[in-house]
Design a protein around this motif. Structure first.
Motif, PDB file in Angstrom:
ATOM      1  N   GLY A  78       7.681   6.920   2.576  1.00 24.06           N
ATOM      2  CA  GLY A  78       8.221   5.584   2.796  1.00 24.06           C
ATOM      3  C   GLY A  78       8.585   5.359   4.253  1.00 24.06           C
ATOM      4  N   ARG A  79       9.146   6.389   4.878  1.00 21.14           N
ATOM      5  CA  ARG A  79       9.507   6.273   6.299  1.00 21.14           C
ATOM      6  C   ARG A  79       8.270   6.101   7.171  1.00 21.14           C
ATOM      7  NH1 ARG A  79      12.772   4.214   9.907  1.00 21.14           N
ATOM      8  NH2 ARG A  79      13.005   5.502  11.784  1.00 21.14           N
ATOM      9  N   VAL A  80       7.227   6.847   6.865  1.00 24.71           N
ATOM     10  CA  VAL A  80       5.974   6.733   7.621  1.00 24.71           C
ATOM     11  C   VAL A  80       5.426   5.309   7.528  1.00 24.71           C
ATOM     12  CG1 VAL A  80       3.556   7.458   7.719  1.00 24.71           C
ATOM     13  CG2 VAL A  80       5.360   9.171   7.466  1.00 24.71           C
ATOM     14  N   PHE A  81       5.426   4.750   6.318  1.00 19.06           N
ATOM     15  CA  PHE A  81       4.903   3.392   6.158  1.00 19.06           C
ATOM     16  C   PHE A  81       5.827   2.357   6.794  1.00 19.06           C
ATOM     17  CE2 PHE A  81       1.875   5.188   3.234  1.00 19.06           C
ATOM     18  CZ  PHE A  81       0.785   4.326   3.327  1.00 19.06           C
ATOM     19  N   ASP A  82       7.130   2.625   6.820  1.00 17.10           N
ATOM     20  CA  ASP A  82       8.045   1.715   7.524  1.00 17.10           C
ATOM     21  C   ASP A  82       7.710   1.665   9.013  1.00 17.10           C
ATOM     22  OD1 ASP A  82       9.436   0.983   5.302  1.00 17.10           O
ATOM     23  OD2 ASP A  82      11.040   2.454   5.560  1.00 17.10           O
ATOM     24  N   LEU A  83       7.454   2.833   9.597  1.00 19.45           N
ATOM     25  CA  LEU A  83       7.098   2.889  11.017  1.00 19.45           C
ATOM     26  C   LEU A  83       5.771   2.183  11.280  1.00 19.45           C
ATOM     27  CD1 LEU A  83       8.126   6.582  11.832  1.00 19.45           C
ATOM     28  CD2 LEU A  83       9.335   4.488  12.473  1.00 19.45           C
ATOM     29  N   LEU A  84       4.795   2.427  10.393  1.00 18.83           N
ATOM     30  CA  LEU A  84       3.504   1.758  10.552  1.00 18.83           C
ATOM     31  C   LEU A  84       3.651   0.246  10.425  1.00 18.83           C
ATOM     32  CD1 LEU A  84       1.173   4.135   8.486  1.00 18.83           C
ATOM     33  CD2 LEU A  84       1.232   3.874  10.962  1.00 18.83           C
ATOM     34  N   LEU A 102       0.835  -1.199   0.000  1.00 19.53           N
ATOM     35  CA  LEU A 102       0.000   0.000   0.000  1.00 19.53           C
ATOM     36  C   LEU A 102       0.875   1.256   0.000  1.00 19.53           C
ATOM     37  CD1 LEU A 102      -2.876   1.125   0.086  1.00 19.53           C
ATOM     38  CD2 LEU A 102      -2.757   1.044   2.579  1.00 19.53           C
ATOM     39  N   GLY A 103       1.988   1.196   0.708  1.00 20.23           N
ATOM     40  CA  GLY A 103       2.917   2.317   0.700  1.00 20.23           C
ATOM     41  C   GLY A 103       3.452   2.590  -0.697  1.00 20.23           C
ATOM     42  N   SER A 104       3.730   1.538  -1.452  1.00 21.79           N
ATOM     43  CA  SER A 104       4.210   1.705  -2.829  1.00 21.79           C
ATOM     44  C   SER A 104       3.144   2.359  -3.705  1.00 21.79           C
ATOM     45  CB  SER A 104       4.600   0.344  -3.414  1.00 21.79           C
ATOM     46  OG  SER A 104       5.673  -0.229  -2.685  1.00 21.79           O
ATOM     47  N   VAL A 105       1.887   1.988  -3.500  1.00 19.00           N
ATOM     48  CA  VAL A 105       0.792   2.589  -4.254  1.00 19.00           C
ATOM     49  C   VAL A 105       0.684   4.078  -3.941  1.00 19.00           C
ATOM     50  CG1 VAL A 105      -1.723   2.634  -4.543  1.00 19.00           C
ATOM     51  CG2 VAL A 105      -0.517   0.446  -4.469  1.00 19.00           C
ATOM     52  N   ILE A 106       0.820   4.432  -2.677  1.00 16.73           N
ATOM     53  CA  ILE A 106       0.706   5.838  -2.269  1.00 16.73           C
ATOM     54  C   ILE A 106       1.864   6.663  -2.820  1.00 16.73           C
ATOM     55  CG2 ILE A 106       0.597   7.401  -0.300  1.00 16.73           C
ATOM     56  CD1 ILE A 106      -1.899   5.612  -0.806  1.00 16.73           C
ATOM     57  N   ILE A 107       3.069   6.109  -2.815  1.00 14.79           N
ATOM     58  CA  ILE A 107       4.216   6.830  -3.379  1.00 14.79           C
ATOM     59  C   ILE A 107       4.034   7.028  -4.882  1.00 14.79           C
ATOM     60  CG2 ILE A 107       6.685   6.655  -3.884  1.00 14.79           C
ATOM     61  CD1 ILE A 107       7.024   5.321  -1.150  1.00 14.79           C
ATOM     62  N   ALA A 108       3.523   6.001  -5.564  1.00 13.53           N
ATOM     63  CA  ALA A 108       3.250   6.150  -7.000  1.00 13.53           C
ATOM     64  C   ALA A 108       2.199   7.223  -7.240  1.00 13.53           C
ATOM     65  CB  ALA A 108       2.788   4.810  -7.573  1.00 13.53           C
ATOM     66  N   MET A 109       1.210   7.296  -6.355  1.00 14.92           N
ATOM     67  CA  MET A 109       0.175   8.328  -6.476  1.00 14.92           C
ATOM     68  C   MET A 109       0.767   9.721  -6.312  1.00 14.92           C
ATOM     69  SD  MET A 109      -1.895  10.385  -4.342  1.00 14.92           S
ATOM     70  CE  MET A 109      -2.243   9.531  -2.803  1.00 14.92           C
ATOM     71  N   LEU A 110       1.723   9.866  -5.390  1.00 13.32           N
ATOM     72  CA  LEU A 110       2.403  11.157  -5.223  1.00 13.32           C
ATOM     73  C   LEU A 110       3.036  11.602  -6.534  1.00 13.32           C
ATOM     74  CD1 LEU A 110       3.772  13.456  -3.526  1.00 13.32           C
ATOM     75  CD2 LEU A 110       5.670  11.842  -3.186  1.00 13.32           C
ATOM     76  N   LYS A 111       3.728  10.697  -7.196  1.00 16.38           N
ATOM     77  CA  LYS A 111       4.384  11.039  -8.456  1.00 16.38           C
ATOM     78  C   LYS A 111       3.367  11.287  -9.568  1.00 16.38           C
ATOM     79  CE  LYS A 111       6.998   7.369  -8.016  1.00 16.38           C
ATOM     80  NZ  LYS A 111       8.015   6.324  -8.272  1.00 16.38           N
ATOM     81  N   ASN A 112       2.234  10.614  -9.501  1.00 19.02           N
ATOM     82  CA  ASN A 112       1.197  10.813 -10.526  1.00 19.02           C
ATOM     83  C   ASN A 112       0.555  12.194 -10.451  1.00 19.02           C
ATOM     84  OD1 ASN A 112       1.499   8.321 -11.735  1.00 19.02           O
ATOM     85  ND2 ASN A 112      -0.076   7.326 -10.487  1.00 19.02           N
ATOM     86  N   THR A 113       0.700  12.878  -9.310  1.00 22.20           N
ATOM     87  CA  THR A 113       0.134  14.227  -9.222  1.00 22.20           C
ATOM     88  C   THR A 113       0.788  15.174 -10.216  1.00 22.20           C
ATOM     89  OG1 THR A 113       1.693  14.875  -7.461  1.00 22.20           O
ATOM     90  CG2 THR A 113      -0.444  13.969  -6.769  1.00 22.20           C
ATOM     91  N   SER A 114       1.972  14.801 -10.709  1.00 13.92           N
ATOM     92  CA  SER A 114       2.672  15.659 -11.676  1.00 13.92           C
ATOM     93  C   SER A 114       1.888  15.824 -12.970  1.00 13.92           C
ATOM     94  CB  SER A 114       4.060  15.083 -11.985  1.00 13.92           C
ATOM     95  OG  SER A 114       3.955  13.790 -12.566  1.00 13.92           O
ATOM     96  N   ILE A 115       1.035  14.843 -13.292  1.00 12.95           N
ATOM     97  CA  ILE A 115       0.247  14.928 -14.523  1.00 12.95           C
ATOM     98  C   ILE A 115      -0.748  16.079 -14.448  1.00 12.95           C
ATOM     99  CG2 ILE A 115      -1.402  13.662 -15.987  1.00 12.95           C
ATOM    100  CD1 ILE A 115      -0.028  11.109 -15.204  1.00 12.95           C
ATOM    101  N   ALA A 116      -1.154  16.443 -13.225  1.00 10.93           N
ATOM    102  CA  ALA A 116      -2.130  17.525 -13.069  1.00 10.93           C
ATOM    103  C   ALA A 116      -1.585  18.861 -13.551  1.00 10.93           C
ATOM    104  CB  ALA A 116      -2.557  17.637 -11.600  1.00 10.93           C
TER     105      ALA A 116
END
Length: 218
Positions: free
Chosen positions: A204-210, A148-162
């Motif tokens: 990534g750090r946040v998801f590592d802690l979680l 799920l963390g990988s999906v969220i990081i990919a979503m962060l990068k996808n915001t560039s399309i906006a």
């Protein structure tokens, strides 16, 4: 130099705004889609499967085009300004797209929950919704934290399309800075990459802690 810093701070805030709204929306949307995928009602399962398969295999740019240009054509608008309307439409596109990946990730987590737990819960009188809400989903979320963390990081990068659809974020800020200081294109590109890298590392750090605190090993 101060102008460039302000430009990048403004772009970073725009990216974080898109990310924050999309994060909440895709977690809610993905959870609903995953619940529909495992629902005992065939219509809900079919509708969710069709939506996920179609949208997940459609390029995000095309989804963004449909939301930003198609919805206004249908006279569906949000906000009193063009900037607010573009922001909301871009979020709708990102949520619609990312929810599919969240749903599939969460569905894989649901599959790891022992069937006996759900059967025991049903045996004591809990409904399907109660079993899903109190027994299955909490364990599923904890199981799929790493992917799920990988999906969220990919979503962060996808915001560039906006940025291509009249939204102020990091890429649009970079383009604006290059127009002002065309003599330092490489440093501006590197600065933009570093900001994305820093944001991704924080997530990534946040998801590592979680993961360390909550993940369930099976």
């Amino acid at each position: 130099m101060n102008t460039l810093i302000q430009t990048f701070l403004s772009g970073t805030w725009g990216t974080l705004s898109l990310f924050g709204v999309t994060l909440i929306g895709c977690l809610i949307g993905g959870t609903l889609l995953a619940a529909m995928r495992v629902s005992p009602i065939p219509v809900l399962r079919g509708a969710s499967a069709a939506y996920v398969n179609v949208v997940r295999n459609t390029p995000l740019t095309l989804v963004m085009f449909f939301c930003v240009f198609g919805l206004p054509y249908l006279d569906i608008r949000f906000g009193s300004t063009a900037a607010m309307n573009s922001f909301v439409l871009a979020n709708i596109a990102l949520i619609a797209y990312t929810s599919c990946f969240v749903a599939e990730t969460l569905r894989s987590g649901i599959a790891t929950v022992p069937v006996g737990q759900a059967e025991a819960a049903r045996a004591i009188g809990l409904s399907f919704t109660q079993v899903l809400s109190f027994i299955v989903l909490p364990q599923a979320f904890r199981t799929v934290l790493p992917p799920l963390g990988s999906v969220i990081i990919a979503m962060l990068k996808n915001t560039s399309i906006a940025s291509a659809f009249n939204n102020r974020e990091l890429i649009s800020a970079m383009r604006g800075a290059i127009e002002v200081r065309g003599d330092i294109v490489i440093p501006l590109l590197l600065a933009t990459a570093l900001v994305y890298l820093a944001l991704a590392l924080v997530i990534g750090r946040v998801f590592d802690l979680l993961e360390r605190k909550l993940v369930i090993l099976r």
